[in-house]
Scaffold this motif. Sequence first.
Motif, mmCIF file in Angstrom:
data_model
loop_
_atom_site.group_PDB
_atom_site.id
_atom_site.type_symbol
_atom_site.label_atom_id
_atom_site.label_comp_id
_atom_site.label_asym_id
_atom_site.label_seq_id
_atom_site.Cartn_x
_atom_site.Cartn_y
_atom_site.Cartn_z
ATOM 1 N N ALA A 71 2.320 1.666 -3.332
ATOM 2 C CA ALA A 71 1.282 2.058 -4.287
ATOM 3 C C ALA A 71 0.911 3.523 -4.123
ATOM 4 O O ALA A 71 0.718 4.241 -5.110
ATOM 5 C CB ALA A 71 0.047 1.179 -4.100
ATOM 6 N N ILE A 72 0.822 3.984 -2.856
ATOM 7 C CA ILE A 72 0.512 5.402 -2.623
ATOM 8 C C ILE A 72 1.564 6.271 -3.297
ATOM 9 O O ILE A 72 1.262 7.200 -4.052
ATOM 10 C CB ILE A 72 0.441 5.714 -1.111
ATOM 11 N N TYR A 92 1.251 5.934 -7.253
ATOM 12 C CA TYR A 92 0.108 6.584 -7.898
ATOM 13 C C TYR A 92 0.145 8.096 -7.728
ATOM 14 O O TYR A 92 -0.156 8.841 -8.649
ATOM 15 C CB TYR A 92 -1.212 6.010 -7.363
ATOM 16 N N LEU A 93 0.531 8.560 -6.524
ATOM 17 C CA LEU A 93 0.587 10.010 -6.339
ATOM 18 C C LEU A 93 1.668 10.611 -7.216
ATOM 19 O O LEU A 93 1.469 11.663 -7.828
ATOM 20 C CB LEU A 93 0.827 10.358 -4.863
ATOM 21 N N SER A 139 0.584 10.256 -11.117
ATOM 22 C CA SER A 139 -0.557 11.054 -11.555
ATOM 23 C C SER A 139 -0.321 12.545 -11.373
ATOM 24 O O SER A 139 -1.002 13.357 -11.985
ATOM 25 C CB SER A 139 -1.835 10.613 -10.823
ATOM 26 N N LEU A 174 -2.754 16.441 -6.306
ATOM 27 C CA LEU A 174 -2.145 15.143 -6.016
ATOM 28 C C LEU A 174 -0.668 15.329 -5.666
ATOM 29 O O LEU A 174 -0.130 14.641 -4.800
ATOM 30 C CB LEU A 174 -2.297 14.209 -7.223
ATOM 31 N N ILE A 207 0.833 -1.200 0.000
ATOM 32 C CA ILE A 207 0.000 0.000 0.000
ATOM 33 C C ILE A 207 0.872 1.257 0.000
ATOM 34 O O ILE A 207 0.647 2.191 -0.762
ATOM 35 C CB ILE A 207 -0.961 0.001 1.208
ATOM 36 N N LEU A 208 1.915 1.247 0.843
ATOM 37 C CA LEU A 208 2.783 2.431 0.905
ATOM 38 C C LEU A 208 3.443 2.688 -0.455
ATOM 39 O O LEU A 208 3.497 3.830 -0.924
ATOM 40 C CB LEU A 208 3.846 2.263 1.992
#
Lengths: 278, 357, 333
Positions: free
Chosen positions: C48-49, C52-53, C56, C303, C45-46
Amino acid sequence: MNIKNVRVPSSPQDVHPNKPGDANVHLETQNLHVWFGKRLILEKVNLAFPENSVTALIGPSGCGKSTFIRVLNRMHEFIPGAALAGRVLYDGQDIYDAAVDPVNIRTKVGMVFQKPNPFPTMSIRDNVLSGLKLAQMTYENSEEIVRTCLERASLWNEVKDRLDASASSLSGGQQQRLCIARSLAVSPKVLLMDEPCSALDPGSTRRIEDTIREISSDMTVVIVTHNMAQAQRVSDYTAFFLSEDGAPAQVVENAKTEEIFKKPKDSRTNDYVNGLFG
Amino acid sequence: MTILQEKPSEEVFTEPQYPWRKVNPSTSITNSIIVVLPISIFALSFFLTDLPGALLFIVIFLPVQILVAIFATIWGISKKRVGDAVLSVLSLVAFSFVIALMGSVLFSVFSRGLPAISLSFLTQNNTYISPTTELDYGGVGHALLGTLMVVAIGMIISVPLGIASAIYITDMKGRLAGFVRFMVQAMSGVPSIVAGLFILAAFILTDVSGFSALTGGLAYSILMLPTVARTSEEVLKLVPKELRDAAIALGSSRARVIMKIVLPTARTGILTAVILGVARVIGETAPLLLTTSNTNGTNLNPFVDAVSTIPVYIFQFLGSGYPTAINRSWGAAFVLLTTVAILFAIARIVERSTKKG
Amino acid sequence: MDSDGSDHLKESPTPRYFGREKSRTRSDKAFSGSVVVAALSSLFILVAILFYLATSSWPALRKEGLSFITGSTWIGGLDDPSQQVFQIWPMLYGSFLNALLAIIFAVPISVLLAIFIVFIAPKKIARALTIVVDVLAAIPSGIIGIWGFLVFTPVAEGWARLIHQYLGSIPIFVNNQDQFTRSPFITAWVLGIMIVPIITVVAREVLAQTPQDLLDAARGLGGSLWGTVRMVALPHARGGIVGGVMLGLGRALGETVAIYFVLNLIFERVNYYRILDPEGGSVASMIIAKFGEATPEEIQALLGAGLVLFLLTLVVNLIANWIVARSARERLV
């Protein structure tokens, strides 16, 4: 009638053999009872500690000796459930009187604990001076105080070159001597020692015993010990505590140390000092 | 030995006594002065001048209180205890301050929120309701259902992951146990808004999904995971080692030991972990603004379309500024706080029943 | 057992070490595998955060370069993307200012309260207070937000006016707008109220772990309560308290909705020190404030702001946990 200054023993052996008359007493207990919660653990303790001498408190484990000496400088009340009745007189004043500030009593009646507990965040020097700071005493020439106290605790030669080192760098025996030096710095009249050598090796024990003999030249020392030989080596007087069959502990016998060990009056004392129980 | 004098009537003590609790008469006089004098000076200055109370508190009451305590201590006990007196006064001020704040928050929510509460407020939704509509119409029913869905989805995702993390750290003691714990700790610091932005970027902007309860639940699960994992870890540590050893000695596989012995033993504790996880997120507004958006109607489909939730409901009406709208916000705040309180009460009862059993 | 241990000492056997027990059956393997995968979810998750941030927001970050962080202009909502400028320095600085002030307000209160709970209050009051602090920590930030906006702001506005009236000549208390609401000062109080329980919980725990023998030593030397706390308990608890403060700092940096209601966000200039002025910034609140009417490019910039916030709180939190863990280790030694 004012019983404050009339010292009459409840039983003959509860009084020091040399009392009253031939020695000064700074600290004594009268008819002292101690509880934890509802359980009475010490009963009718009448003891006086003659000035400039060493009194050893002996007895089986769990008979309340350590509790007793915590009563003598008002450390007892920090333990949850602690209670007591009777009197503890310091220079004739009941230290449990509401007008007495316990903080003041603790500077006059110092304490050395079973486990060496120097302040780990402070240097050796600061540890010696910590009591003066804690008790907010004014002092000059701190160097001399540090030196005198460390010398009396026979630690000076080992640490004089590293006074700014952390106290936790010392060995266990050195730490305990540092704790003694720390207590001496506030110049108490009485020093209470709760099995000060139980966690130490024989060499360190020997040095601490020498220190005890030395400081007793101008100080009253009360020492709890499980070591019969140590009691004989360091003490002038000995009091034997015993709790029988779960009854509250009492002082069975209290006399000059050589009498307790050579010709005790009570058969239980005889059995205990000769290692038959305890 | 001196001659025995007449034996004094020695007191017999049968009851424990606490001599250190006795109060010196002079101390009790001092104590009452410490309490009464500064307050009277404060009250006097409050009525005689028109200076505001906050100023008088800082400029008059606090200094007077500290000075009085210092002088009373020097006079009544000893000057060595001056530090104690100042510390006591200051820590009592800190204590009162926190109690006052806490009281103010709870009192505001109760006094302003309770009047808004009615059966219709709890059950109706927000369709045809404008910020000025009377409180008799419309309510948080749809938002309550929405919060329920979002929290449930968050639980479904985060609880297994959190418990698995805890099992890995405590029971399997894998090579990466320290690393996993470190990651869980790092995750506990992720701001809620960042969790929302992440779901926005990963699911909504990429057109995987629109605004929905599902995306909200995903954002919540990120915030719940560390709480569930850390609390479960504490709980699993308490399962006695002997129990596991006994089961392993009987030849059970590790999976069976964990599923049949460890987890059932710790089940109430794990329930506590889940409840704390829910309580941690249930009031979070920011991630939902970015992931569930908001709607006035009831949406029971968790996968499609925006859904309303209690925190966003509060946000929506608070922003509009009309008095009745603000009353709706307070009403919703009351519902939210009550929910959190119930969750904590359940957690505490569960915890207590575990300790007894 | 070891009284007659002379024989086995002569031969020195080679020690055998047992590796981690391997899973045997297939179902066992599957179970272990899925636990490992689930346990690594935090890492996934970390990452991925971050991924993606970063991806994007990349167009916006590349266009602005370093001035995304250091510049003070925000022009969005235009049809022509090339005219838009996204720079967050006023918000970033504001986040720090709010958090710093919040800590200045909260630390003395928290530490005094923790000392009160551990050393001064009677047992029953101490236990009740511990629960009160836990409850305070559990109050949702949204509720602190509505309370801060509607109940606390008018009160704190009065404080701010008084400070300005009597200390207005000091630069930090200057206010030329005659509006005392929505200022960093009020924001910091609301944040402070949120982090008081966080710091208090940690401080209470570490203070309560002061070794009994050190407390005994200090009291036995004639230490008063204050002397004991100052010379023994506080030095011992220092690491833990600093860690707790860092945890509070992380929370203050990430707080969003409460600040949105109590602070006036100003994007074009930085209010460096006039804490009573109704001008301030907050990265987290900016995201909420701008999200509703944002253009696609503006969302990229938001973002990016989230990415900065994420990295910032990650660092603060890791330092906090490191300090707390280190001081816990020291206490064990």
